[in-house]
Scaffold this active site. Structure first.
Site, PDB file in Angstrom:
ATOM      1  N   ARG A 149       0.740  -1.531  -0.252  1.00 38.64           N
ATOM      2  CA  ARG A 149      -0.095   0.403  -0.230  1.00 38.64           C
ATOM      3  C   ARG A 149       0.687   0.950   0.050  1.00 38.64           C
ATOM      4  NH1 ARG A 149      -5.124  -2.497   2.529  1.00 38.64           N
ATOM      5  NH2 ARG A 149      -6.149   0.395   2.885  1.00 38.64           N
ATOM      6  N   TYR A 152       0.426   4.151  -2.364  1.00 40.86           N
ATOM      7  CA  TYR A 152      -0.628   4.678  -2.445  1.00 40.86           C
ATOM      8  C   TYR A 152      -0.149   6.174  -1.580  1.00 40.86           C
ATOM      9  CZ  TYR A 152      -6.059   6.670  -2.288  1.00 40.86           C
ATOM     10  OH  TYR A 152      -6.752   7.625  -1.680  1.00 40.86           O
ATOM     11  N   ARG A 193     -12.910  -3.264  -3.568  1.00 36.46           N
ATOM     12  CA  ARG A 193     -12.833  -2.238  -2.652  1.00 36.46           C
ATOM     13  C   ARG A 193     -14.366  -2.798  -1.695  1.00 36.46           C
ATOM     14  NH1 ARG A 193     -12.594   4.800  -3.044  1.00 36.46           N
ATOM     15  NH2 ARG A 193     -13.244   3.641  -4.790  1.00 36.46           N
TER      16      ARG A 193
HETATM   17  N1  UDP Z   1     -12.477  -6.326   2.644  1.00 38.88           N
HETATM   18  C1  UDP Z   1     -13.248  -7.887   2.951  1.00 38.88           C
HETATM   19  N2  UDP Z   1     -13.500  -8.448   1.407  1.00 38.88           N
HETATM   20  C2  UDP Z   1     -13.529  -8.050  -0.083  1.00 38.88           C
HETATM   21  C3  UDP Z   1     -12.985  -6.759   0.314  1.00 38.88           C
HETATM   22  C4  UDP Z   1     -12.516  -5.659   1.791  1.00 38.88           C
HETATM   23  O1  UDP Z   1     -13.158  -8.254   3.634  1.00 38.88           O
HETATM   24  O2  UDP Z   1     -13.809  -8.626  -0.868  1.00 38.88           O
HETATM   25  C5  UDP Z   1     -11.897  -6.185   3.819  1.00 38.88           C
HETATM   26  C6  UDP Z   1     -10.176  -5.404   3.658  1.00 38.88           C
HETATM   27  O3  UDP Z   1      -9.912  -5.801   4.348  1.00 38.88           O
HETATM   28  C7  UDP Z   1     -10.471  -3.682   4.704  1.00 38.88           C
HETATM   29  C8  UDP Z   1     -11.832  -3.823   4.513  1.00 38.88           C
HETATM   30  O4  UDP Z   1     -12.679  -4.180   3.681  1.00 38.88           O
HETATM   31  O5  UDP Z   1     -10.546  -4.545   5.854  1.00 38.88           O
HETATM   32  C9  UDP Z   1     -11.813  -2.106   3.633  1.00 38.88           C
HETATM   33  O6  UDP Z   1     -11.536  -2.423   2.685  1.00 38.88           O
HETATM   34  P1  UDP Z   1     -11.483  -1.611   1.015  1.00 38.88           P
HETATM   35  O7  UDP Z   1     -10.915  -2.010   0.144  1.00 38.88           O
HETATM   36  O8  UDP Z   1     -12.659  -0.940   0.601  1.00 38.88           O
HETATM   37  O9  UDP Z   1     -10.314   0.310   0.880  1.00 38.88           O
HETATM   38  P2  UDP Z   1      -9.648   0.311   2.387  1.00 38.88           P
HETATM   39  O10 UDP Z   1      -9.800   0.910   3.461  1.00 38.88           O
HETATM   40  O11 UDP Z   1      -8.690  -1.425   3.324  1.00 38.88           O
HETATM   41  O12 UDP Z   1      -8.547   0.868   1.974  1.00 38.88           O
END
Ligand code: UDP
Length: 316
Positions: A149, A152, A193
Site C-alpha cells: 500500500r 498510494y 473495495r
Molecule cells: N475487505 C474484505 N473483503 C473484500 C474486500 C475488502 O473483507 O472483498 C476488507 C479489507 O480487508 C479492509 C476493508 O474491507 O479491511 C476495507 O477494504 P477496502 O478495499 O474497501 O479499502 P481500505 O479501507 O482497506 O482502503
C-alpha cells in the site's frame, strides 16, 4: 441595478471518477463552470455522460501528470485524480505514485499560474495502520513505505507535503482534505473495495469474502455528505488538513452481515487471507470539521446503502 456576479470556474481532476463526478455535479448545481480532466484509467465515461451538452461543463481527456494547458480564468482547482482502491493501486503502483506526485505538481502549478485556490484529495491512508484511535489530524501515522500500500500512502503524503510547500513558498491558497472510506452510486462494481465487493456478491447470492477474521474496522461515509464537507472546506479559510468521514465504526464481519440483510441475500460468509498491511482499525476524529466547517454526516448507513444497492442492481 444589481451587478451580475461573475461565474466561478472550477477545474476537477479525476472528474470521471466516483468522487470527482459527484463533486462536478455539486459544483454545476452551485453555479460553477467546470472543466473536468480524466484519463479514464479508473474513471468511467458513464459517470459524466449525463453532462453531455451542458454548456457549463467542458471535458478534457488527459493524464494530469502531463502539463495542463488551459485558457481563461480558473478560481478553484480540485485535485481528485488517483486510483483509490487497494486492488487498483496494487496493479498500477507506478501510475498511482505518478498521479500523487507529478499530477499534484501539475495541478498545483495550474493553481499558481491562475491564482486559483487548490484542494487536494488526501486520504485516511496517510495514517497507515494507525496506532491512535480514532485518528485526529495531528496524528503523523504509521505507514510501511515499502509495503504493497506504500505506493498510494506515500504518494498522498508527498501530495500533502508538496501542497504545503506551494502554500509556504508560492503563497498558493491551499486546502487538504483527508477522505475516509466513502461509498455510493458510481463506485465501480469490480474495483475490489469492500462496498462494491460485498454488494455485488450479495446480489448474485455468491459467497461474501471477508478478509481475515473480519475484526478489522472501517467507518463508511455516504458520498453526498463527503462532497458537502469538501465543498465547505474549499470555501473556508482553513489551510491545514481536515478529516472528512463518518465516525460510525464497524467490523467487516458486521458489515458483511448488514449487506446480507439489506439485500435479502442467501449468501454465506467465507474468510479469505487478510491482505498485507490492511489497517486494523479506522475511524475519523471529526472534531475539526464540526468546529471549522459546521459539518457532520447526515446520511445513516442503512439509508445510504439502500440507494447504493439500488444502483448496483442496475449494474450486476
Ligand atoms: N475487505 C474484505 N473483503 C473484500 C474486500 C475488502 O473483507 O472483498 C476488507 C479489507 O480487508 C479492509 C476493508 O474491507 O479491511 C476495507 O477494504 P477496502 O478495499 O474497501 O479499502 P481500505 O479501507 O482497506 O482502503
Amino acid at each position: 441595478m444589481k451587478k451580475k456576479q461573475k461565474q466561478l470556474t472550477s477545474v476537477v481532476t479525476g472528474a470521471a471518477g466516483f468522487l470527482g463526478s459527484h463533486l462536478t455535479d455539486l459544483l454545476l448545481k452551485r453555479g460553477h463552470k467546470v472543466i473536468g480532466i480524466d484519463n479514464f484509467v479508473t474513471g468511467s465515461v458513464d459517470n459524466i455522460v449525463h453532462l453531455g451538452g451542458n454548456p457549463n461543463f467542458k471535458f478534457i481527456q488527459q493524464d494530469v501528470t502531463e502539463f495542463i494547458f488551459l485558457d481563461g480564468p480558473v478560481d478553484y482547482v480540485w485535485h481528485f485524480a488517483s486510483p483509490a482502491s487497494p486492488i487498483d493501486y496494487l496493479q498500477i503502483p507506478i501510475q498511482t505514485m505518478k498521479v500523487g506526485s507529478l499530477g499534484t505538481h501539475k495541478a498545483l502549478g495550474l493553481a499558481k499560474n491562475k491564482g486559483a485556490r487548490f484542494l487536494v484529495a488526501s486520504t485516511s491512508e496517510i495514517y497507515g495502520d494507525p496506532l491512535l484511535h480514532p485518528q485526529p489530524e495531528e496524528y503523523w501515522g504509521n505507514v510501511n513505505t515499502i509495503g504493497p500500500r506504500g505506493c498510494y500512502d506515500e504518494a498522498k503524503r508527498f501530495a500533502e507535503a508538496l501542497t504545503m510547500a506551494y502554500h509556504r513558498e508560492h503563497k498558493v491558497e491551499t486546502r487538504i482534505v483527508r477522505i475516509f472510506n466513502t461509498y455510493g452510486p458510481r463506485m465501480r462494481l469490480n474495483d475490489g473495495r469492500v462496498v462494491p465487493a460485498f454488494i455485488s456478491q450479495a446480489l448474485k447470492n455468491k459467497a461474501i469474502t471477508v478478509f481475515g477474521k473480519g475484526t478489522q474496522t472501517r467507518s463508511f461515509c455516504y458520498y453526498s455528505d463527503l462532497i458537502e464537507g469538501i465543498y465547505r472546506l474549499m470555501m473556508s479559510d482553513y489551510d491545514l488538513p481536515v478529516n472528512i468521514g463518518n465516525p460510525t465504526e464497524m467490523t467487516m464481519l458486521q458489515f458483511a452481515e448488514q449487506i446480507i440483510q439489506a439485500t435479502g441475500s442467501k449468501s454465506k460468509i467465507v474468510h479469505k487471507p487478510l491482505p498485507q498491511d490492511d489497517p486494523k482499525q479506522r475511524k475519523p476524529d471529526i472534531a475539526k470539521a464540526k468546529k471549522i466547517l459546521k459539518w457532520e454526516p447526515q446520511v445513516k448507513l442503512a439509508d445510504g446503502l439502500t440507494d447504493t444497492i439500488a444502483y448496483f442492481r442496475t449494474k450486476v
